[in-house]
Design a protein around this motif. Structure first.
Motif, PDB file in Angstrom:
ATOM      1  N   ILE A 253      15.013  40.038 -18.981  1.00 24.03           N
ATOM      2  CA  ILE A 253      13.688  39.341 -18.419  1.00 24.03           C
ATOM      3  C   ILE A 253      12.650  39.494 -18.037  1.00 24.03           C
ATOM      4  O   ILE A 253      10.643  39.754 -18.503  1.00 24.03           O
ATOM      5  CB  ILE A 253      14.284  38.312 -17.454  1.00 24.03           C
ATOM      6  CG1 ILE A 253      15.362  37.422 -17.684  1.00 24.03           C
ATOM      7  CG2 ILE A 253      13.058  37.132 -17.299  1.00 24.03           C
ATOM      8  CD1 ILE A 253      15.834  36.580 -16.158  1.00 24.03           C
ATOM      9  N   ASN A 257       9.432  39.543 -19.949  1.00 24.07           N
ATOM     10  CA  ASN A 257       7.311  39.285 -19.575  1.00 24.07           C
ATOM     11  C   ASN A 257       6.559  40.580 -19.655  1.00 24.07           C
ATOM     12  O   ASN A 257       5.178  40.165 -19.700  1.00 24.07           O
ATOM     13  CB  ASN A 257       7.743  39.475 -17.423  1.00 24.07           C
ATOM     14  CG  ASN A 257       8.765  37.541 -18.067  1.00 24.07           C
ATOM     15  OD1 ASN A 257       8.684  36.790 -19.231  1.00 24.07           O
ATOM     16  ND2 ASN A 257       9.209  36.974 -17.364  1.00 24.07           N
ATOM     17  N   TRP A 258       7.087  41.510 -19.247  1.00 22.73           N
ATOM     18  CA  TRP A 258       6.218  42.898 -18.968  1.00 22.73           C
ATOM     19  C   TRP A 258       5.521  43.497 -20.579  1.00 22.73           C
ATOM     20  O   TRP A 258       4.203  43.490 -21.193  1.00 22.73           O
ATOM     21  CB  TRP A 258       6.522  43.788 -18.660  1.00 22.73           C
ATOM     22  CG  TRP A 258       6.276  43.428 -17.162  1.00 22.73           C
ATOM     23  CD1 TRP A 258       6.387  42.582 -16.765  1.00 22.73           C
ATOM     24  CD2 TRP A 258       7.545  44.521 -15.649  1.00 22.73           C
ATOM     25  NE1 TRP A 258       6.094  42.760 -15.168  1.00 22.73           N
ATOM     26  CE2 TRP A 258       7.044  44.001 -15.556  1.00 22.73           C
ATOM     27  CE3 TRP A 258       7.816  45.799 -15.923  1.00 22.73           C
ATOM     28  CZ2 TRP A 258       7.467  44.654 -13.893  1.00 22.73           C
ATOM     29  CZ3 TRP A 258       8.321  46.306 -14.797  1.00 22.73           C
ATOM     30  CH2 TRP A 258       7.897  46.151 -13.902  1.00 22.73           C
ATOM     31  N   LYS A 260       6.183  41.707 -23.679  1.00 22.95           N
ATOM     32  CA  LYS A 260       5.658  41.042 -24.800  1.00 22.95           C
ATOM     33  C   LYS A 260       7.041  40.973 -26.310  1.00 22.95           C
ATOM     34  O   LYS A 260       6.490  40.488 -26.804  1.00 22.95           O
ATOM     35  CB  LYS A 260       4.337  40.500 -24.978  1.00 22.95           C
ATOM     36  CG  LYS A 260       3.294  40.624 -23.752  1.00 22.95           C
ATOM     37  CD  LYS A 260       3.465  39.209 -23.392  1.00 22.95           C
ATOM     38  CE  LYS A 260       2.599  39.023 -22.301  1.00 22.95           C
ATOM     39  NZ  LYS A 260       2.943  38.458 -21.133  1.00 22.95           N
ATOM     40  N   SER A 266      14.443  42.560 -25.994  1.00 24.24           N
ATOM     41  CA  SER A 266      14.480  43.622 -24.850  1.00 24.24           C
ATOM     42  C   SER A 266      16.137  43.757 -23.814  1.00 24.24           C
ATOM     43  O   SER A 266      16.533  44.997 -23.615  1.00 24.24           O
ATOM     44  CB  SER A 266      13.861  42.090 -23.574  1.00 24.24           C
ATOM     45  OG  SER A 266      13.666  42.665 -22.563  1.00 24.24           O
ATOM     46  N   ARG A 317      -2.399  42.156 -17.004  1.00 21.89           N
ATOM     47  CA  ARG A 317      -1.491  43.065 -18.226  1.00 21.89           C
ATOM     48  C   ARG A 317      -1.503  44.800 -18.226  1.00 21.89           C
ATOM     49  O   ARG A 317      -0.728  45.261 -18.043  1.00 21.89           O
ATOM     50  CB  ARG A 317      -0.780  42.668 -19.106  1.00 21.89           C
ATOM     51  CG  ARG A 317       0.729  43.784 -19.809  1.00 21.89           C
ATOM     52  CD  ARG A 317       0.865  42.384 -21.438  1.00 21.89           C
ATOM     53  NE  ARG A 317      -0.758  43.115 -22.199  1.00 21.89           N
ATOM     54  CZ  ARG A 317      -0.417  43.994 -23.018  1.00 21.89           C
ATOM     55  NH1 ARG A 317       0.404  44.730 -22.731  1.00 21.89           N
ATOM     56  NH2 ARG A 317      -1.311  44.315 -23.818  1.00 21.89           N
TER      57      ARG A 317
END
Length: 388
Positions: A253, A257-258, A260, A266, A317
């Motif tokens: 997760i 999110n970091w 993309k 991931s 970001r």
């Protein structure tokens, strides 16, 4: 009673003066030895090994930054010149044909573009990443490189280009890998002991009511079989697998999110990294974002120029790129410790299971022998009758 030396004789005074003169000179040496012994003892503890590996990684990151930033990369200038030359060739083709003969123009431009593509592919294969050494070897990126070296993951997205950098990598790995193995064993032992204590505490809390009920049944006249003795509690392998899966899902997760990435990519990165495979196709912070981009984004956020929420999110970001690499460093170190913890706990369970299997096998063989004797008699009686 006579003595060879009297208390105040010159000989005794000479010996005393010699001892008193040598003792102060030996005290600093003993103090240094004691300090060295205490330091070595502390560095062999879990806290000492963890601190040592962090300091070793920081030292390696600073050293690689100093070495690799001095590398003069002429590939960027060559790529720029190549791009300009091929752009000029395309313009010449356009002027020559002037779109009158479209098929001929398409064929010649495709030929030029294929040649340009082959040139760029060869340059990328030789290590070109589109960034200068100063931008690529930032402190968080160098820290991740050091972690990939000592943990033997080897992502491959960053490699030393200078001869000094390659030589230092060999020396750094020679001393860093044994240090990481020591950290792996110590951290696994500490986390296994802590997790075992937590599991036993939870197990005792859940089993306390049942134990009290059996005790009351025994006091009320029940049989002794109603009270079972507490046996040694072993952490099951399923609990270890649940801990690892929870940690991997947390990283999934976080990186999704970091960076993309998709959740599959991931999850794929977390699994390959914790298993120390390290293909290098997915690495946090491996985009073309440079240190100058991070500084510019941070400055722009401070000045509050961007009013668009999407632009603010993108700048945030980019500005958090370095901190994310540092968090990834901590995530990988802690994850390796959890893997070592599960290894220790599962090894203990396997030992207990093998011991129980051995005892069960003995009981099974003995039970089979007794059943055979009960049905067919003892075979030794047949031999005795034949003999007599």
């Amino acid at each position: 009673m006579s003595h060879k030396f009297q208390r105040n004789s010159p000989q005794m005074l000479g010996v005393a003066s010699t001892v008193s003169s040598t003792t102060p000179s030996n005290q600093p040496r003993k103090r240094v030895k004691r300090c060295c012994r205490n330091f070595v003892t502390f560095m062999c503890t879990q806290v000492g090994v963890g601190a040592l590996i962090v300091v070793y990684a920081i030292f390696g990151a600073l050293t690689f930054m100093h070495i690799e930033r001095e590398f003069v990369d002429t590939t960027t200038a060559h790529v720029l010149e190549l791009r300009q030359n091929f752009s000029q060739r395309l313009w010449n083709i356009t002027e020559e044909h002037n779109l009158i003969d479209k098929p001929l123009w398409v064929n010649e431009t495709n030929s030029v573009l294929r040649e340009y593509q082959a040139e760029i592919a060869a340059i990328i294969k030789n290590g070109y990443v589109g960034r200068s050494p100063a931008d690529m070897w930032s402190f968080p990126a160098a820290l991740m490189f050091c972690l990939s070296v000592i943990t033997m993951i080897g992502y491959g997205n960053m490699v030393p280009r200078t001869p000094w950098g390659k030589g230092f990598t060999v020396i750094y790995a020679t001393f860093g890998i044994p240090l990481y193995i020591l950290y792996f064993l110590n951290m696994g032992r500490v986390l296994a002991r802590s997790f075992k204590f937590l599991y036993r505490s939870l197990h005792d809390c859940t089993q306390e009511k049942n134990y009290d009920a059996r005790l009351e049944a025994l006091e009320g006249g029940g049989s002794l079989g109603a009270l079972t003795l507490r046996k040694k509690i072993i952490v099951p392998s399923t609990a270890c697998l649940w801990v690892i899966m929870f940690y991997i899902l947390t990283g999934t997760i976080m990186f999704a999110n970091w960076e993309k990435w998709s959740f599959l990519n991931s999850f794929y990165f977390c699994m390959t990294s914790l298993c120390k495979i390290g293909f290098g196709d997915f690495v946090p912070g491996a985009s073309l974002t440079t240190a100058a981009d991070v500084d510019a984004a941070t400055q722009k956020l401070r000045e509050d120029i961007a009013a668009d929420p999407n632009e603010v999110s993108e700048l945030q970001r980019i500005a958090d790129q370095h901190s994310k690499l540092a968090i990834n460093f901590i995530y990988m170190l802690l994850g390796m410790g959890l893997v070592a913890m599960c290894r220790n706990l599962m090894r203990e369970e396997v030992r207990v299971k093998l011991k129980e299997m051995k005892e069960d096998t003995k009981l099974c063989v003995e039970d089979t022998r007794l059943r055979f004797v009960g049905c067919c008699g003892d075979p030794r009686d047949l031999y005795e009758n034949d003999y007599y």
